[in-house]
Design a protein around this motif. Sequence first.
Motif, PDB file in Angstrom:
ATOM      1  N   THR A 135       0.838  -1.199   0.000  1.00  0.00           N
ATOM      2  CA  THR A 135       0.000   0.000   0.000  1.00  0.00           C
ATOM      3  C   THR A 135       0.873   1.249   0.000  1.00  0.00           C
ATOM      4  O   THR A 135       0.630   2.192  -0.763  1.00  0.00           O
ATOM      5  N   ALA A 136       1.906   1.259   0.838  1.00  0.00           N
ATOM      6  CA  ALA A 136       2.822   2.404   0.890  1.00  0.00           C
ATOM      7  C   ALA A 136       3.546   2.589  -0.443  1.00  0.00           C
ATOM      8  O   ALA A 136       3.725   3.718  -0.912  1.00  0.00           O
ATOM      9  N   LEU A 137       3.954   1.481  -1.067  1.00  0.00           N
ATOM     10  CA  LEU A 137       4.637   1.565  -2.357  1.00  0.00           C
ATOM     11  C   LEU A 137       3.718   2.147  -3.426  1.00  0.00           C
ATOM     12  O   LEU A 137       4.132   2.998  -4.221  1.00  0.00           O
ATOM     13  N   VAL A 138       2.471   1.711  -3.458  1.00  0.00           N
ATOM     14  CA  VAL A 138       1.511   2.241  -4.439  1.00  0.00           C
ATOM     15  C   VAL A 138       1.322   3.744  -4.223  1.00  0.00           C
ATOM     16  O   VAL A 138       1.385   4.529  -5.178  1.00  0.00           O
ATOM     17  N   LEU A 139       1.104   4.142  -2.990  1.00  0.00           N
ATOM     18  CA  LEU A 139       0.901   5.568  -2.708  1.00  0.00           C
ATOM     19  C   LEU A 139       2.117   6.389  -3.116  1.00  0.00           C
ATOM     20  O   LEU A 139       1.995   7.454  -3.717  1.00  0.00           O
ATOM     21  N   ARG A 140       3.294   5.891  -2.795  1.00  0.00           N
ATOM     22  CA  ARG A 140       4.517   6.623  -3.131  1.00  0.00           C
ATOM     23  C   ARG A 140       4.758   6.630  -4.640  1.00  0.00           C
ATOM     24  O   ARG A 140       5.216   7.626  -5.193  1.00  0.00           O
ATOM     25  N   ALA A 141       4.450   5.527  -5.321  1.00  0.00           N
ATOM     26  CA  ALA A 141       4.653   5.461  -6.775  1.00  0.00           C
ATOM     27  C   ALA A 141       3.784   6.482  -7.501  1.00  0.00           C
ATOM     28  O   ALA A 141       4.192   7.043  -8.518  1.00  0.00           O
ATOM     29  N   PHE A 142       2.603   6.743  -6.969  1.00  0.00           N
ATOM     30  CA  PHE A 142       1.716   7.704  -7.621  1.00  0.00           C
ATOM     31  C   PHE A 142       2.080   9.154  -7.309  1.00  0.00           C
ATOM     32  O   PHE A 142       1.450  10.073  -7.847  1.00  0.00           O
ATOM     33  N   THR A 143       3.090   9.386  -6.476  1.00  0.00           N
ATOM     34  CA  THR A 143       3.587  10.755  -6.282  1.00  0.00           C
ATOM     35  C   THR A 143       4.657  11.103  -7.308  1.00  0.00           C
ATOM     36  O   THR A 143       4.999  12.271  -7.447  1.00  0.00           O
TER      37      THR A 143
END
Length: 159
Positions: A135-143
């Motif tokens: 979840t953290a990786l997805v959120l960070r990837a979309f930044t």
Amino acid sequence: MHDTSSEGAPSPAGAATAVASARTVHGRGGVALLRTVAALACLETLVQGLLAGMLLNGDVDSIDPHGFNAYVFELLVFLQVVAGVLLWRHNRRLTWPLKATIGILLATFTQTALGLEGSLAAHVALGVALCAMETALVLRAFTLRTENAAAPTVPRQHP
């Protein structure tokens, strides 16, 4: 986070612009691949949790789909590492995607080993942690913003 432009030089436009431009990266394909496989892997962790819950609830037929899904998840995590390598090759200062994806890959292999040896408490706990990491990786990837999609910021002038 270190405030630098996409080339690594300090940004003269101020802290807010520096933070925004630090996430501007080269390589739309790598960003798209990371976002896609990370989102799919995140969904896979939820499916794994559902199958694990069914198994713990007494549905022994869910063990085979849980095992098969684990290998699908490992494949997706491996593709995340490939995306991390692609991003790093185009942006040598952008190391967090590669470090994060390698960490998740190691945790995934540990998770599989714990499941195969029947260490249920550790297997469930690490499964929850993997869901949080994805979840953290997805959120960070979309930044991340690619250089083509990033528009130059113009300071507002007040009348």
